[in-house]
Design a protein around this motif. Sequence first.
Motif, PDB file in Angstrom:
ATOM      1  N   LEU A  66      -2.756  32.745 -24.847  1.00  0.00           N
ATOM      2  CA  LEU A  66      -1.609  33.526 -24.395  1.00  0.00           C
ATOM      3  C   LEU A  66      -1.398  34.733 -25.298  1.00  0.00           C
ATOM      4  O   LEU A  66      -2.006  34.845 -26.370  1.00  0.00           O
ATOM      5  N   ARG A  67      -0.510  35.607 -24.876  1.00  0.00           N
ATOM      6  CA  ARG A  67      -0.074  36.676 -25.762  1.00  0.00           C
ATOM      7  C   ARG A  67       0.767  36.079 -26.883  1.00  0.00           C
ATOM      8  O   ARG A  67       1.422  35.056 -26.694  1.00  0.00           O
ATOM      9  N   ALA A  69       3.777  35.099 -29.274  1.00  0.00           N
ATOM     10  CA  ALA A  69       5.229  34.977 -29.142  1.00  0.00           C
ATOM     11  C   ALA A  69       5.724  34.007 -30.205  1.00  0.00           C
ATOM     12  O   ALA A  69       5.019  33.059 -30.573  1.00  0.00           O
ATOM     13  N   THR A  70       6.924  34.227 -30.698  1.00  0.00           N
ATOM     14  CA  THR A  70       7.480  33.400 -31.765  1.00  0.00           C
ATOM     15  C   THR A  70       7.777  31.985 -31.270  1.00  0.00           C
ATOM     16  O   THR A  70       8.407  31.819 -30.215  1.00  0.00           O
ATOM     17  N   GLN A  72       9.772  28.469 -31.074  1.00  0.00           N
ATOM     18  CA  GLN A  72      11.164  28.099 -31.283  1.00  0.00           C
ATOM     19  C   GLN A  72      11.365  26.599 -31.485  1.00  0.00           C
ATOM     20  O   GLN A  72      12.262  26.196 -32.229  1.00  0.00           O
ATOM     21  N   ARG A 153       8.235  28.647 -26.781  1.00  0.00           N
ATOM     22  CA  ARG A 153       8.120  29.973 -27.374  1.00  0.00           C
ATOM     23  C   ARG A 153       9.245  30.884 -26.917  1.00  0.00           C
ATOM     24  O   ARG A 153       9.913  30.641 -25.921  1.00  0.00           O
ATOM     25  N   ALA A 154       9.434  31.973 -27.660  1.00  0.00           N
ATOM     26  CA  ALA A 154      10.526  32.905 -27.379  1.00  0.00           C
ATOM     27  C   ALA A 154      10.335  33.649 -26.069  1.00  0.00           C
ATOM     28  O   ALA A 154      11.302  34.199 -25.526  1.00  0.00           O
ATOM     29  N   ASP A 155       9.115  33.686 -25.529  1.00  0.00           N
ATOM     30  CA  ASP A 155       8.880  34.384 -24.258  1.00  0.00           C
ATOM     31  C   ASP A 155       9.150  33.489 -23.053  1.00  0.00           C
ATOM     32  O   ASP A 155       8.888  33.872 -21.920  1.00  0.00           O
ATOM     33  N   GLY A 156       9.665  32.267 -23.295  1.00  0.00           N
ATOM     34  CA  GLY A 156       9.956  31.355 -22.208  1.00  0.00           C
ATOM     35  C   GLY A 156       8.793  30.481 -21.803  1.00  0.00           C
ATOM     36  O   GLY A 156       8.957  29.577 -20.985  1.00  0.00           O
ATOM     37  N   ARG A 157       7.616  30.728 -22.359  1.00  0.00           N
ATOM     38  CA  ARG A 157       6.454  29.899 -22.065  1.00  0.00           C
ATOM     39  C   ARG A 157       6.437  28.673 -22.964  1.00  0.00           C
ATOM     40  O   ARG A 157       6.913  28.702 -24.098  1.00  0.00           O
ATOM     41  N   THR A 219      -0.140  25.606 -19.957  1.00  0.00           N
ATOM     42  CA  THR A 219       1.118  26.294 -20.220  1.00  0.00           C
ATOM     43  C   THR A 219       2.154  25.882 -19.175  1.00  0.00           C
ATOM     44  O   THR A 219       1.810  25.459 -18.072  1.00  0.00           O
ATOM     45  N   ARG A 221       6.813  26.321 -18.271  1.00  0.00           N
ATOM     46  CA  ARG A 221       8.016  27.076 -18.532  1.00  0.00           C
ATOM     47  C   ARG A 221       9.189  26.123 -18.611  1.00  0.00           C
ATOM     48  O   ARG A 221       9.169  25.068 -17.996  1.00  0.00           O
TER      49      ARG A 221
END
Length: 221
Positions: A66-67, A69-70, A72, A153-157, A219, A221
Amino acid sequence: MGDDHGSATGTGRLVTCLAWAVLLFGLWLWGRGVTGVPHGAGSPATGDVLGLPAGQVRLPSAAAPLRPATPQRLDVPGIGVQAPVVVRGLDAQGAVDPPPYTQPGVVGWYGAGAAPGARGVALLVGHVDTRTRPAVFYRLSTLKAGARVRVVRADGRVAEFTVDDVRVLPREGFDARQAYGPREPGRAELRLITCGGTFDRAGGSYTANVVVSAYLTGTGR
């Protein structure tokens, strides 16, 4: 490991163990930059390999990275872990700074490295116990190949990982590439690290580290 081992240095041993592990990680990064150590694991195992019954576990194929992302939150259903993840950097000595021992339920992520789910090896560290009770990674060594790990992750993934390797690496003769090097180039991989072995009263720390390796397999959501 959930009690104070009869020692007043119980809280200090948390920092000692993980500080040793992440210090070696910092030195490994430094060595790669200066000497060009290759990314591949490249060396045979020197620690005990746990939870890998050969021929009995069918592991899924790796998913595309994936790209970045922080992270969480870390969820490890097999050992009952649902823990917040905080970003950690380097301390004054150039080592990764673990979570404070006053936060035994928190997992630290080395923010300058790969993000969980992105290409490369993401590093998450946590304590095994305190003087009085188990900490977030108390049962980490009981994981088996095929166990699932999820990182919100912070991107919702949600990055979904599958464990493929569980090792106890002794401090003596420690090979940092085994702990931190990728198992297969190009994958999105994850390392969960805590203290292991036995508690050395004389040295005030544990004799080894538990290193769980996982790779991205899906992955959500």
